[in-house]
Design a protein around this motif. Structure first.
Motif, PDB file in Angstrom:
ATOM      1  N   HIS A  74      27.002  59.948  74.094  1.00  9.50           N
ATOM      2  CA  HIS A  74      26.243  58.807  75.025  1.00  9.50           C
ATOM      3  C   HIS A  74      26.615  58.848  76.381  1.00  9.50           C
ATOM      4  N   HIS A  76      23.491  58.455  79.852  1.00  6.84           N
ATOM      5  CA  HIS A  76      22.036  58.041  80.267  1.00  6.84           C
ATOM      6  C   HIS A  76      21.832  59.027  81.444  1.00  6.84           C
ATOM      7  N   HIS A 229      21.698  51.363  71.035  1.00 11.48           N
ATOM      8  CA  HIS A 229      22.930  50.679  71.498  1.00 11.48           C
ATOM      9  C   HIS A 229      23.045  49.531  70.355  1.00 11.48           C
ATOM     10  N   HIS A 268      28.640  51.849  71.568  1.00 13.57           N
ATOM     11  CA  HIS A 268      29.285  50.702  71.676  1.00 13.57           C
ATOM     12  C   HIS A 268      30.194  50.184  70.316  1.00 13.57           C
ATOM     13  N   ASP A 319      28.993  57.152  78.642  1.00 16.04           N
ATOM     14  CA  ASP A 319      28.018  56.081  78.936  1.00 16.04           C
ATOM     15  C   ASP A 319      27.823  55.969  80.539  1.00 16.04           C
TER      16      ASP A 319
HETATM   17 ZN    ZN Z   1      24.323  53.256  76.989  1.00 11.49          ZN
END
Ligand code: ZN
Ligand code: GUN
Length: 455
Positions: A74, A76, A229, A268, A319
């Protein structure tokens, strides 16, 4: 074609799951990895391997550690400039830091430049496989996939879609999301080492029409992933409840639209209910644990044992940009620290921590047969770790009395300056201080392909 290559160094990997299968660290202090045609043929003691394979060329990395390529489940793409925000929780951070940066990816030139930088940094940190949360703009994603193909990395990514609650600039319609998603998925999914992930940003930014469009896209192209998420922050969870009153909980908001399955990875899950955990396990979905992000945004202490006990597949995610950097070693360290703070914390020794950063991620992405460790038959995705001379880590490694001590030192201290070289399927994708390789279009075996046939 080049013949077999025998890499020499201190080799470490965790071929079996230490949480569920009693797996342990396998280490060879003067070790070797025999690579041929991009595939690991043998891993073991260097002396023995060199006797058995006298014809192999030797690439001597003595003094360095050779580990499996790291898997980031994960991260971005459009958030690198948002790394390092202090004093904000999730919703404020999104509004003030992440979303303004993400709006800039409407400019395809900016997006293309950022895609190259993102992928370069991913490789420079030892990550060889990543599930990447995309930008909200189709041209930005087209540029991203092109750059990902050139990078040689194994990348799963998709167009991020939303139609609620974010600023106007980042919203689209379900019809447009489906049309653009179809075009991108048909162009990029299954090409080389790339795969496509249907990517509703989160249930707080997607109404029912958008989640239904995601279901339609999943059904239209076989083998697509889904990522989003879940259960990150208590304020966010309350918002999802209000926006999706028909859903019994956060997971159900996705599940009602058929978005929770074996190829789903949800990031998460800091605050799951027992029902959600049981349902994630039943559906075969995976959770990406993002410890440095959860600490930075104060989202909470991840209940790792609950996930293991429920039988939910787990991976680690950096993340970026809520997480503080691409390095998966520091995520493994943070995962350990978080567990130390929970009364029911799951103790992570170095083997478990390395497994979370490698094999666990590979399995969470359904790539466990292909990558994640250095067992014969796996793709030769490798990270060579050699700290800069005189650094704290270099000093520690001189005195490490065991493989566990050396690996613990790496997990505690190795950052991008300690990554000497990174290979995917035996091809260089990063060299410290120097040029990157990359397979180029059509270069390597497919991300989903089995190991190529051959001797
Ligand atoms: Zn994220
Ligand atoms: N939830 C929705 N979007 C995001 C994001 O960009 N980062 C994090 N950490 N959580 C999110």
């Amino acid at each position: 074609m080049a013949g077999p290559l025998l890499l020499r160094g201190t080799v470490m990997h965790v071929p079996r799951d230490p949480f569920r299968e009693g797996g342990a660290l396998e280490a060879f202090e003067d070790g070797g990895v025999l690579v041929d045609a991009g595939v690991v043929r043998a891993t073991g003691d260097f002396g023995e391997l060199s006797r058995r394979h006298p014809g192999a060329a030797v690439d001597d990395r003595s003094g360095a550690l050779i580990l499996p390529g790291l898997v980031d489940a994960h991260v971005h793409y459009p958030q690198v400039p948002a790394i390092g925000a202090f004093g904000m929780r999730l919703l404020e951070w999104l509004e003030r830091r992440a979303l303004p940066e993400e709006a800039r990816y409407a400019d395809a030139g900016y997006a293309a430049e950022r895609a190259d930088a993102f992928l370069r940094l991913l490789a420079a940190n030892g990550t060889t496989t990543a599930m990447v949360f995309g930008a909200h703009f189709a041209p930005a994603m087209d540029a991203f996939f092109g750059a990902a193909e050139r990078s040689g990395l194994r990348i799963v990514a998709g167009l991020t879609v939303s139609d609620r609650n974010l600023g106007e600039a980042l919203r689209t319609t379900p019809e447009r999301a489906l049309k653009q998603g179809l075009e991108l998925a048909r162009r990029w999914h299954g090409r080389g080492r790339l795969a496509y992930a249907v990517t509703p940003r989160f249930a707080l930014s997607c109404g029912e029409g958008m989640l239904a469009a995601c279901r339609e896209l999943l059904a239209a192209v076989p083998g697509l992933y889904l990522t989003s998420h879940i259960n990150e922050n208590t304020e966010e969870i309350a918002g999802v409840r209000a926006l999706h009153p028909e859903a019994s909980d956060y997971l159900d908001a996705y599940d009602r639209f058929g978005l929770v399955g074996e190829r789903s990875v949800l990031a998460h899950d800091v605050h799951p209910s027992p029902r959600e955990l049981a349902r994630l396990a039943e559906a075969g979905a995976a959770v990406a644990h993002c410890p440095s992000s959860n600490l930075t945004l104060g989202s909470g202490l991840f209940p790792l044992r609950w996930h293991i006990d429920a039988g939910v597949r787990l991976a680690l995610g950096s993340d970026v940009g809520a997480g503080v950097g691409f390095g998966l070693f520091k995520e493994a360290l943070a995962a350990h620290q978080v567990q130390m703070l929970r009364p029911d914390g799951e103790l992570l020794d170095a083997a478990r921590a390395l497994y979370l950063a490698t094999g666990a991620g590979a399995r969470a992405l359904g790539l466990g047969e292909l990558v994640g460790d250095l067992a014969p038959g796996k793709q030769a995705d490798l990270v060579v770790v050699r700290p800069p001379p005189g650094s704290t880590l270099a000093e520690l490694l001189r005195f490490a009395g065991s493989a566990e001590a050396a690996l613990s030192a790496v997990l505690a201290l190795a950052r991008e300056e300690s990554i000497e070289e990174v290979l995917v399927a035996g091809e260089r994708v990063h060299r410290r201080g120097g040029g990157t390789g990359g397979s180029g279009p059509g270069g390597g075996p497919g991300l989903d392909a089995g190991a190529p046939a051959g001797p």
